[in-house]
Design a protein around this motif. Structure first.
Motif, PDB file in Angstrom:
ATOM      1  N   TYR A 249       0.842  -1.194   0.000  1.00  0.00           N
ATOM      2  CA  TYR A 249       0.000   0.000   0.000  1.00  0.00           C
ATOM      3  C   TYR A 249       0.884   1.253   0.000  1.00  0.00           C
ATOM      4  CZ  TYR A 249      -3.191   3.647   1.546  1.00  0.00           C
ATOM      5  OH  TYR A 249      -3.907   4.815   1.628  1.00  0.00           O
ATOM      6  N   CYS A 250       1.918   1.249   0.842  1.00  0.00           N
ATOM      7  CA  CYS A 250       2.856   2.379   0.856  1.00  0.00           C
ATOM      8  C   CYS A 250       3.505   2.541  -0.513  1.00  0.00           C
ATOM      9  CB  CYS A 250       3.921   2.160   1.928  1.00  0.00           C
ATOM     10  SG  CYS A 250       3.255   2.041   3.597  1.00  0.00           S
ATOM     11  N   LEU A 251       3.836   1.421  -1.143  1.00  0.00           N
ATOM     12  CA  LEU A 251       4.406   1.450  -2.498  1.00  0.00           C
ATOM     13  C   LEU A 251       3.455   2.149  -3.454  1.00  0.00           C
ATOM     14  CD1 LEU A 251       6.146  -1.465  -4.370  1.00  0.00           C
ATOM     15  CD2 LEU A 251       4.333  -0.185  -5.476  1.00  0.00           C
ATOM     16  N   LYS A 252       2.169   1.789  -3.388  1.00  0.00           N
ATOM     17  CA  LYS A 252       1.176   2.354  -4.295  1.00  0.00           C
ATOM     18  C   LYS A 252       1.056   3.863  -4.122  1.00  0.00           C
ATOM     19  CE  LYS A 252      -3.117   2.437  -3.261  1.00  0.00           C
ATOM     20  NZ  LYS A 252      -4.522   2.149  -2.890  1.00  0.00           N
ATOM     21  N   VAL A 253       0.946   4.327  -2.870  1.00  0.00           N
ATOM     22  CA  VAL A 253       0.756   5.758  -2.640  1.00  0.00           C
ATOM     23  C   VAL A 253       2.015   6.536  -2.997  1.00  0.00           C
ATOM     24  CG1 VAL A 253       0.124   7.528  -0.967  1.00  0.00           C
ATOM     25  CG2 VAL A 253      -0.939   5.270  -0.834  1.00  0.00           C
ATOM     26  N   TYR A 254       3.165   6.036  -2.575  1.00  0.00           N
ATOM     27  CA  TYR A 254       4.414   6.722  -2.917  1.00  0.00           C
ATOM     28  C   TYR A 254       4.644   6.720  -4.429  1.00  0.00           C
ATOM     29  CZ  TYR A 254       6.882   8.503   1.136  1.00  0.00           C
ATOM     30  OH  TYR A 254       7.296   9.294   2.187  1.00  0.00           O
ATOM     31  N   GLY A 258       5.115   9.827  -6.987  1.00  0.00           N
ATOM     32  CA  GLY A 258       6.177   9.887  -7.990  1.00  0.00           C
ATOM     33  C   GLY A 258       5.644  10.170  -9.380  1.00  0.00           C
ATOM     34  N   LYS A 259       4.585   9.471  -9.758  1.00  0.00           N
ATOM     35  CA  LYS A 259       4.011   9.646 -11.101  1.00  0.00           C
ATOM     36  C   LYS A 259       3.451  11.048 -11.304  1.00  0.00           C
ATOM     37  CE  LYS A 259       1.368   5.946 -10.933  1.00  0.00           C
ATOM     38  NZ  LYS A 259       0.387   4.913 -11.348  1.00  0.00           N
ATOM     39  N   ARG A 260       3.014  11.673 -10.244  1.00  0.00           N
ATOM     40  CA  ARG A 260       2.481  13.036 -10.337  1.00  0.00           C
ATOM     41  C   ARG A 260       3.588  14.090 -10.389  1.00  0.00           C
ATOM     42  NH1 ARG A 260      -3.143  13.932  -8.113  1.00  0.00           N
ATOM     43  NH2 ARG A 260      -4.136  11.875  -8.131  1.00  0.00           N
ATOM     44  N   GLY A 261       4.835  13.663 -10.275  1.00  0.00           N
ATOM     45  CA  GLY A 261       5.954  14.592 -10.340  1.00  0.00           C
ATOM     46  C   GLY A 261       6.346  15.197  -9.008  1.00  0.00           C
ATOM     47  N   ILE A 262       5.714  14.738  -7.931  1.00  0.00           N
ATOM     48  CA  ILE A 262       5.956  15.323  -6.612  1.00  0.00           C
ATOM     49  C   ILE A 262       7.301  14.897  -6.035  1.00  0.00           C
ATOM     50  CG2 ILE A 262       5.143  15.308  -4.212  1.00  0.00           C
ATOM     51  CD1 ILE A 262       2.266  15.229  -5.408  1.00  0.00           C
ATOM     52  N   GLU A 301      13.086   2.698  -1.920  1.00  0.00           N
ATOM     53  CA  GLU A 301      13.130   2.223  -3.306  1.00  0.00           C
ATOM     54  C   GLU A 301      12.338   3.138  -4.235  1.00  0.00           C
ATOM     55  OE1 GLU A 301      11.335  -1.478  -5.952  1.00  0.00           O
ATOM     56  OE2 GLU A 301      11.584  -1.730  -3.792  1.00  0.00           O
ATOM     57  N   ILE A 302      11.114   3.497  -3.841  1.00  0.00           N
ATOM     58  CA  ILE A 302      10.272   4.311  -4.711  1.00  0.00           C
ATOM     59  C   ILE A 302      10.804   5.728  -4.829  1.00  0.00           C
ATOM     60  CG2 ILE A 302       7.956   5.250  -5.079  1.00  0.00           C
ATOM     61  CD1 ILE A 302       8.244   2.242  -5.585  1.00  0.00           C
ATOM     62  N   VAL A 303      11.229   6.322  -3.726  1.00  0.00           N
ATOM     63  CA  VAL A 303      11.752   7.688  -3.807  1.00  0.00           C
ATOM     64  C   VAL A 303      12.968   7.737  -4.716  1.00  0.00           C
ATOM     65  CG1 VAL A 303      12.791   9.592  -2.529  1.00  0.00           C
ATOM     66  CG2 VAL A 303      10.835   8.377  -1.563  1.00  0.00           C
ATOM     67  N   ARG A 304      13.868   6.764  -4.569  1.00  0.00           N
ATOM     68  CA  ARG A 304      15.087   6.789  -5.380  1.00  0.00           C
ATOM     69  C   ARG A 304      14.806   6.531  -6.868  1.00  0.00           C
ATOM     70  NH1 ARG A 304      17.101   9.980  -2.552  1.00  0.00           N
ATOM     71  NH2 ARG A 304      18.371   9.470  -0.733  1.00  0.00           N
ATOM     72  N   LYS A 305      13.674   5.953  -7.159  1.00  0.00           N
ATOM     73  CA  LYS A 305      13.249   5.778  -8.546  1.00  0.00           C
ATOM     74  C   LYS A 305      13.012   7.134  -9.216  1.00  0.00           C
ATOM     75  CE  LYS A 305       9.308   3.691 -11.007  1.00  0.00           C
ATOM     76  NZ  LYS A 305       8.079   2.874 -10.789  1.00  0.00           N
ATOM     77  N   TYR A 306      12.586   8.118  -8.404  1.00  0.00           N
ATOM     78  CA  TYR A 306      12.244   9.432  -8.945  1.00  0.00           C
ATOM     79  C   TYR A 306      13.202  10.536  -8.525  1.00  0.00           C
ATOM     80  CZ  TYR A 306       7.700   7.294  -9.997  1.00  0.00           C
ATOM     81  OH  TYR A 306       6.698   6.483 -10.471  1.00  0.00           O
ATOM     82  N   ASN A 307      13.947  10.321  -7.453  1.00  0.00           N
ATOM     83  CA  ASN A 307      14.767  11.395  -6.905  1.00  0.00           C
ATOM     84  C   ASN A 307      16.023  10.792  -6.280  1.00  0.00           C
ATOM     85  OD1 ASN A 307      15.872  13.504  -5.289  1.00  0.00           O
ATOM     86  ND2 ASN A 307      13.862  14.457  -5.086  1.00  0.00           N
ATOM     87  N   SER A 308      17.160  11.050  -6.876  1.00  0.00           N
ATOM     88  CA  SER A 308      18.418  10.478  -6.386  1.00  0.00           C
ATOM     89  C   SER A 308      19.163  11.410  -5.446  1.00  0.00           C
ATOM     90  CB  SER A 308      19.331  10.146  -7.570  1.00  0.00           C
ATOM     91  OG  SER A 308      19.649  11.333  -8.304  1.00  0.00           O
TER      92      SER A 308
END
Length: 346
Positions: A249-254, A258-262, A301-308
Motif C-alpha cells: 500500500y505504501c508502495l502504491k501511494v508513494y 512519484g508519477k504526479r511529479g511530486i 526504493e520508490i523515492v530513489r526511482k524518482y529522486n536520487s
C-alpha cells in the motif's frame, strides 16, 4: 517560496478550543477525554472550551464546520486542539469557505485524519502543528512521557527554531481505553532505533504531508494540494496509522506521488516511525521489526526511482507512535545531512 500568515503562540491562562472535527471519541471514552482535559488545565495552564460537536455523537458535517468557524473567529480563543483523528474530514473539507480562517489565523493541533484540515490551512497560508491531540498525547496512560511533554510545550509556547531530538525509546502498543483502570497504568517502552538516514544533501524547505492514508484520500478525491511549483520548496513528511497498512500500500501511494511529479521536486523526505501493533493486528517483536524494515525499504526504493539527490530520514518521532513531536506544518524545516541534525521553525 509560498508565504504564510503569522500565528501567535498561546500563553498560560489562554482559552483554547477543543474540537472533534472527525471522530467524536469523547462520547465513547469520556474517562480518557476528561484525563486529557485535566492535564491540559493542570500541566499546561490552558483553559479548554468545548463546542457543540466536541462530545456529540453522529454530528453532521455542517455542524462540525460551524464549530471550526466559531473557534477560529472568536478572538478569545487562542488555539484549536483536536480530540483525535478518524476518517470523516475528506467528506466535507472541500465545502469549507477559507475567508474566515484567513482573516483569523491561529494555531491548530491535530494529526492522522486531521491531515485534511492541516492541508486546507496550508493551502490558505496558515501554518499548523501535526500532532498534539487530546486523546493520544495529553491523555497518555500513567503520565505524559517527558519527550512528548517537552515538545508539546515547545509547539504551544515557543517561537523560532528548535533542534529536533531522537528519542531513545518508543511505544506503539496502546492500552485499552474500554477499561478505565488502564489510565493508571504506564505503557511499556522499547528501545528505539533512532533516525535512519539516506542521502547526504542538506536542505531547507516548508513542511507538508501527513498521514499516508489521508494523503491517499486527498489524491483520490481531487482535493487541492500544493502545486508542483510549490513542491520545489517542500519537505515532504509522511507516516502511517494504526491501520498498519501493508508495504505494498505504501508502495502504491508513494508511486502515485512519484508519477504526479511530486517526489522528483521535494527538498527532502521525513517518514515518521510507523505503528506496528494494534488490537486487531498484534504483531510480535520480530514481526514488528520486519514490518518497519519493509516499509522503510519500499519508501526508499520508490523515492530513489524518482529522486536520487534528496535526503530521506525515516523513523522520526512524529505520527501515531509515542513519544511524539508535533511537527510544525507549513513552516521551515532545516536538514543538516552532514551532521545528521534537523531544525524546525516553531
Amino acid at each position: 517560496m509560498k508565504s504564510f500568515l503569522p500565528i501567535k503562540k498561546v500563553c498560560i491562562g489562554d482559552r483554547v478550543a477543543i474540537l472533534s472535527p472527525s471522530s467524536a471519541a469523547p462520547v465513547t471514552w469520556p474517562h480518557v477525554y476528561e484525563l486529557g482535559i485535566k492535564r491540559l488545565k493542570e500541566e499546561f495552564g490552558l483553559i479548554p472550551v468545548e463546542y457543540p460537536t466536541t462530545k456529540k455523537k453522529r454530528s453532521t458535517a455542517d455542524e462540525r464546520i460551524e464549530d471550526l468557524k466559531a473557534a477560529f473567529s472568536d478572538p478569545n480563543i487562542k488555539a484549536v486542539i483536536t480530540t483525535i483523528g478518524g476518517d470523516d474530514e475528506v467528506k466535507y473539507v472541500k465545502r469549507i469557505d477559507p475567508k474566515l480562517f484567513i482573516a483569523n489565523p491561529k494555531p491548530f493541533y491535530g494529526f492522522s485524519d486531521n491531515t485534511h484540515l492541516a492541508n486546507f490551512l496550508w493551502m490558505n497560508g496558515i501554518p499548523s502543528y501535526y500532532g498534539g491531540s487530546i486523546f493520544t498525547q495529553y491523555a497518555m496512560e500513567g503520565n505524559i512521557d517527558y519527550f512528548t511533554k517537552k515538545y508539546l510545550k515547545i509547539a504551544l509556547y515557543k517561537s523560532g527554531y528548535c533542534e529536533l531530538e531522537q528519542s531513545n525509546v518508543y511505544n506503539d502498543m496502546p492500552l485499552d481505553w474500554n477499561d478505565p483502570s488502564t489510565l493508571l497504568d504506564s505503557r511499556r517502552f522499547e528501545e528505539n532505533e533512532g533516525w535512519i538516514w539516506d542521502g547526504d544533501t542538506s536542505a531547507e524547505g516548508i513542511t507538508w504531508g501527513g498521514c499516508l492514508e489521508s494523503i491517499d484520500e486527498l489524491l483520490k478525491h481531487g482535493i487541492e494540494i500544493p502545486s508542483l511549483d510549490d513542491f520545489i520548496d517542500i519537505v515532504l513528511m509522511t507516516e502511517t496509522s494504526e491501520d498498519i497498512p501493508p508495504s505494498n500500500y505504501c508502495l502504491k501511494v508513494y508511486n502515485e506521488l512519484g508519477k504526479r511529479g511530486i517526489l522528483s521536486k521535494v527538498k527532502a523526505i521525513l517518514n515518521g516511525r510507523p505503528q506496528a501493533w494494534f488490537f486487531d493486528k498484534q504483531l510480535n517483536y520480530k514481526e514488528k521489526r520486519m514490518y518497519k524494515e519493509e516499509q522503510r525499504a519500499i519508501i526508499l526504493e520508490i523515492v530513489r526511482k524518482y529522486n536520487s539527490r534528496c535526503s530521506i530520514v525515516q523513523n522520526v518521532d512524529f505520527g501515531h507512535t509515542s513519544p511524539q513531536i508535533p511537527i510544525p506544518y507549513g513552516k521551515i524545516l532545516k536538514i543538516d545531512s552532514k551532521n545528521k541534525k534537523i531544525y524546525a521553525e516553531f
